[in-house]
Scaffold this motif. Structure first.
Motif, PDB file in Angstrom:
ATOM      1  N   ALA A 130       1.018   6.472   0.894  1.00 33.70           N
ATOM      2  CA  ALA A 130       1.289   6.119  -0.526  1.00 33.70           C
ATOM      3  C   ALA A 130       2.283   5.075  -0.850  1.00 33.70           C
ATOM      4  O   ALA A 130       2.070   4.140  -1.671  1.00 33.70           O
ATOM      5  CB  ALA A 130       1.523   7.498  -1.449  1.00 33.70           C
ATOM      6  N   CYS A 131       3.463   4.916   0.034  1.00 38.79           N
ATOM      7  CA  CYS A 131       4.449   4.274  -0.398  1.00 38.79           C
ATOM      8  C   CYS A 131       4.240   2.703   0.001  1.00 38.79           C
ATOM      9  O   CYS A 131       4.422   1.901  -0.389  1.00 38.79           O
ATOM     10  CB  CYS A 131       5.795   4.444  -0.051  1.00 38.79           C
ATOM     11  N   ALA A 132       3.373   2.911   1.119  1.00 42.45           N
ATOM     12  CA  ALA A 132       2.958   1.417   1.844  1.00 42.45           C
ATOM     13  C   ALA A 132       1.942   0.774   1.092  1.00 42.45           C
ATOM     14  O   ALA A 132       2.026  -0.457   0.760  1.00 42.45           O
ATOM     15  CB  ALA A 132       2.316   1.630   3.306  1.00 42.45           C
ATOM     16  N   TYR A 133       1.063   1.760   0.301  1.00 40.47           N
ATOM     17  CA  TYR A 133      -0.017   1.061  -0.421  1.00 40.47           C
ATOM     18  C   TYR A 133       0.733   0.501  -1.820  1.00 40.47           C
ATOM     19  O   TYR A 133       0.301  -0.540  -2.220  1.00 40.47           O
ATOM     20  CB  TYR A 133      -1.037   2.090  -0.934  1.00 40.47           C
ATOM     21  N   ALA A 134       1.734   1.267  -2.390  1.00 42.11           N
ATOM     22  CA  ALA A 134       2.651   0.666  -3.438  1.00 42.11           C
ATOM     23  C   ALA A 134       3.198  -0.654  -3.394  1.00 42.11           C
ATOM     24  O   ALA A 134       3.075  -1.509  -3.935  1.00 42.11           O
ATOM     25  CB  ALA A 134       3.437   1.970  -4.147  1.00 42.11           C
ATOM     26  N   LEU A 135       3.811  -0.686  -2.094  1.00 41.35           N
ATOM     27  CA  LEU A 135       4.670  -1.705  -1.762  1.00 41.35           C
ATOM     28  C   LEU A 135       3.696  -3.000  -1.431  1.00 41.35           C
ATOM     29  O   LEU A 135       4.087  -4.149  -2.041  1.00 41.35           O
ATOM     30  CB  LEU A 135       5.522  -1.515  -0.443  1.00 41.35           C
ATOM     31  N   PHE A 136       2.440  -2.835  -0.880  1.00 42.60           N
ATOM     32  CA  PHE A 136       1.806  -3.823  -0.607  1.00 42.60           C
ATOM     33  C   PHE A 136       1.062  -4.398  -1.837  1.00 42.60           C
ATOM     34  O   PHE A 136       1.043  -5.808  -2.175  1.00 42.60           O
ATOM     35  CB  PHE A 136       0.623  -3.525   0.571  1.00 42.60           C
ATOM     36  N   LEU A 137       0.852  -3.643  -2.735  1.00 41.50           N
ATOM     37  CA  LEU A 137       0.159  -4.023  -4.056  1.00 41.50           C
ATOM     38  C   LEU A 137       1.235  -4.757  -5.022  1.00 41.50           C
ATOM     39  O   LEU A 137       0.994  -5.698  -5.743  1.00 41.50           O
ATOM     40  CB  LEU A 137      -0.554  -2.930  -4.704  1.00 41.50           C
ATOM     41  N   ALA A 138       2.442  -4.098  -4.753  1.00 45.31           N
ATOM     42  CA  ALA A 138       3.543  -4.901  -5.496  1.00 45.31           C
ATOM     43  C   ALA A 138       3.739  -6.180  -4.985  1.00 45.31           C
ATOM     44  O   ALA A 138       4.068  -7.129  -5.665  1.00 45.31           O
ATOM     45  CB  ALA A 138       4.637  -3.943  -5.578  1.00 45.31           C
ATOM     46  N   GLU A 139       3.869  -6.278  -3.582  1.00 43.64           N
ATOM     47  CA  GLU A 139       4.186  -7.485  -2.946  1.00 43.64           C
ATOM     48  C   GLU A 139       3.162  -8.584  -3.133  1.00 43.64           C
ATOM     49  O   GLU A 139       3.332  -9.721  -3.303  1.00 43.64           O
ATOM     50  CB  GLU A 139       4.278  -7.391  -1.260  1.00 43.64           C
ATOM     51  N   ASP A 140       1.937  -8.334  -3.218  1.00 38.77           N
ATOM     52  CA  ASP A 140       0.741  -9.094  -3.648  1.00 38.77           C
ATOM     53  C   ASP A 140       0.451  -9.412  -4.995  1.00 38.77           C
ATOM     54  O   ASP A 140       0.552 -10.362  -5.305  1.00 38.77           O
ATOM     55  CB  ASP A 140      -0.356  -8.356  -2.978  1.00 38.77           C
ATOM     56  N   LEU A 141       0.811  -8.461  -5.949  1.00 36.98           N
ATOM     57  CA  LEU A 141       0.380  -8.506  -7.275  1.00 36.98           C
ATOM     58  C   LEU A 141       1.249  -9.286  -8.204  1.00 36.98           C
ATOM     59  O   LEU A 141       1.030 -10.171  -8.935  1.00 36.98           O
ATOM     60  CB  LEU A 141      -0.152  -7.389  -7.792  1.00 36.98           C
ATOM     61  N   LEU A 142       2.655  -8.755  -7.896  1.00 41.47           N
ATOM     62  CA  LEU A 142       3.731  -9.026  -8.903  1.00 41.47           C
ATOM     63  C   LEU A 142       4.150 -10.582  -8.760  1.00 41.47           C
ATOM     64  O   LEU A 142       4.095 -11.419  -9.568  1.00 41.47           O
ATOM     65  CB  LEU A 142       5.043  -8.081  -8.800  1.00 41.47           C
ATOM     66  N   PRO A 143       4.359 -11.128  -7.312  1.00 37.21           N
ATOM     67  CA  PRO A 143       4.635 -12.503  -7.327  1.00 37.21           C
ATOM     68  C   PRO A 143       3.343 -13.335  -7.727  1.00 37.21           C
ATOM     69  O   PRO A 143       3.851 -14.523  -8.147  1.00 37.21           O
ATOM     70  CB  PRO A 143       4.984 -12.701  -5.755  1.00 37.21           C
ATOM     71  N   MET A 144       2.367 -12.865  -7.374  1.00 35.44           N
ATOM     72  CA  MET A 144       1.123 -13.815  -7.963  1.00 35.44           C
ATOM     73  C   MET A 144       1.144 -14.016  -9.452  1.00 35.44           C
ATOM     74  O   MET A 144       0.967 -14.966  -9.956  1.00 35.44           O
ATOM     75  CB  MET A 144      -0.207 -13.052  -7.573  1.00 35.44           C
ATOM     76  N   LEU A 145       1.311 -12.718 -10.331  1.00 29.05           N
ATOM     77  CA  LEU A 145       1.508 -12.843 -11.612  1.00 29.05           C
ATOM     78  C   LEU A 145       2.683 -13.813 -12.210  1.00 29.05           C
ATOM     79  O   LEU A 145       2.629 -14.531 -13.260  1.00 29.05           O
ATOM     80  CB  LEU A 145       1.473 -11.480 -12.285  1.00 29.05           C
TER      81      LEU A 145
ATOM     82  N   LEU B  29      11.256  -0.165  -4.205  1.00 30.93           N
ATOM     83  CA  LEU B  29       9.803   0.388  -3.456  1.00 30.93           C
ATOM     84  C   LEU B  29      10.007   0.664  -1.863  1.00 30.93           C
ATOM     85  O   LEU B  29       9.498   1.515  -1.585  1.00 30.93           O
ATOM     86  CB  LEU B  29       8.931  -0.555  -3.679  1.00 30.93           C
ATOM     87  N   PRO B  30      10.927  -0.122  -1.112  1.00 24.05           N
ATOM     88  CA  PRO B  30      10.920   0.110   0.276  1.00 24.05           C
ATOM     89  C   PRO B  30      11.853   1.267   0.468  1.00 24.05           C
ATOM     90  O   PRO B  30      11.752   1.838   1.573  1.00 24.05           O
ATOM     91  CB  PRO B  30      11.634  -1.035   0.594  1.00 24.05           C
ATOM     92  N   ILE B  31      12.535   1.786  -0.528  1.00 29.17           N
ATOM     93  CA  ILE B  31      13.532   2.944  -0.162  1.00 29.17           C
ATOM     94  C   ILE B  31      12.757   4.102   0.262  1.00 29.17           C
ATOM     95  O   ILE B  31      12.994   4.536   1.286  1.00 29.17           O
ATOM     96  CB  ILE B  31      14.558   3.253  -1.243  1.00 29.17           C
ATOM     97  N   PRO B  32      11.801   4.587  -0.384  1.00 34.66           N
ATOM     98  CA  PRO B  32      11.077   5.926   0.050  1.00 34.66           C
ATOM     99  C   PRO B  32      10.179   5.635   1.280  1.00 34.66           C
ATOM    100  O   PRO B  32       9.864   6.369   2.118  1.00 34.66           O
ATOM    101  CB  PRO B  32      10.055   6.244  -1.179  1.00 34.66           C
ATOM    102  N   LEU B  33       9.636   4.374   1.437  1.00 36.37           N
ATOM    103  CA  LEU B  33       9.041   3.894   2.642  1.00 36.37           C
ATOM    104  C   LEU B  33       9.838   4.024   3.802  1.00 36.37           C
ATOM    105  O   LEU B  33       9.641   4.482   5.056  1.00 36.37           O
ATOM    106  CB  LEU B  33       8.467   2.639   2.469  1.00 36.37           C
ATOM    107  N   ALA B  34      11.124   3.706   3.712  1.00 38.37           N
ATOM    108  CA  ALA B  34      12.109   3.770   4.866  1.00 38.37           C
ATOM    109  C   ALA B  34      12.417   5.168   5.200  1.00 38.37           C
ATOM    110  O   ALA B  34      12.686   5.139   6.460  1.00 38.37           O
ATOM    111  CB  ALA B  34      13.356   2.970   4.582  1.00 38.37           C
ATOM    112  N   VAL B  35      12.332   6.052   4.455  1.00 38.81           N
ATOM    113  CA  VAL B  35      12.669   7.378   4.842  1.00 38.81           C
ATOM    114  C   VAL B  35      11.528   8.116   5.210  1.00 38.81           C
ATOM    115  O   VAL B  35      11.692   9.382   5.875  1.00 38.81           O
ATOM    116  CB  VAL B  35      13.469   7.888   3.875  1.00 38.81           C
TER     117      VAL B  35
END
Length: 169
Positions: free
Chosen positions: A89-104, A73-79
């Motif tokens: 959009a990339c920042a939203y996706a990464l934040f939601l992944a960072e918050d949701l996936l490890p919690m689950l 996920l950080p690859i498109p965010l970095a460029v």
């Protein structure tokens, strides 16, 4: 379970940092609200799906999926340019992944540990397992500042993925 807790703690610290860098601080309350809604919507569904005989396989597969998502996920965010629609959009996706996936994943790891024990063993071991989870969270919380200064916040995504890989062994 304690490594999943460490991954969760790292994400709670670097997720907002990476988000603010690309989307700006004004968007942070919006993404935090969206994350809360996502947790409320997916938590019960995930819990129902990952019980019983599927628990160990779900834990392994979800650990691998989370590690891959945190690496890719950080690859498109970095460029992308900060403030652009793609960056947002990339920042939203990464934040939601960072918050949701490890919690689950943390919920799944705890559930797997509980379902793997008999009643007698659970009385003896669940306290120790929870101690390991708390120790993992505290250790990650104490280490995050020095690690972020030394490695950079975006490189801590690699640390998270490595911890997830280690949790499989």
């Amino acid at each position: 379970a304690h490594l999943a807790n460490s991954v969760f703690t790292i994400g709670r610290n670097i997720g907002p940092t990476l988000f603010i860098a690309k989307a700006g601080a004004a968007q942070l309350p919006v993404v935090m609200f969206a994350s809360g809604v996502a947790v409320l919507a997916t938590g019960p569904l995930f819990a129902r799906f990952s019980r019983g005989k599927r628990a160990a396989r779900t834990n392994r597969d979800f650990s691998l999926f989370t590690a891959a998502a945190l690496l890719l996920l950080p690859i498109p965010l970095a460029v992308s340019q900060p403030g652009s629609p793609v960056a947002l959009a990339c920042a939203y996706a990464l934040f939601l992944a960072e918050d949701l996936l490890p919690m689950l994943l943390m919920m799944q790891s705890s559930s797997l540990a509980q379902s793997s024990l008999t009643g007698h063993a659970a009385k003896r071991l669940l306290g120790l397992i929870q101690l390991g989870c708390s120790t993992g969270a505290m250790s990650a919380g104490l280490a995050i500042g020095p690690l972020a200064r030394r490695l950079g916040a975006s490189n801590l995504l690699v640390v998270q993925s490595a911890l997830l890989a280690l949790s499989l062994y």
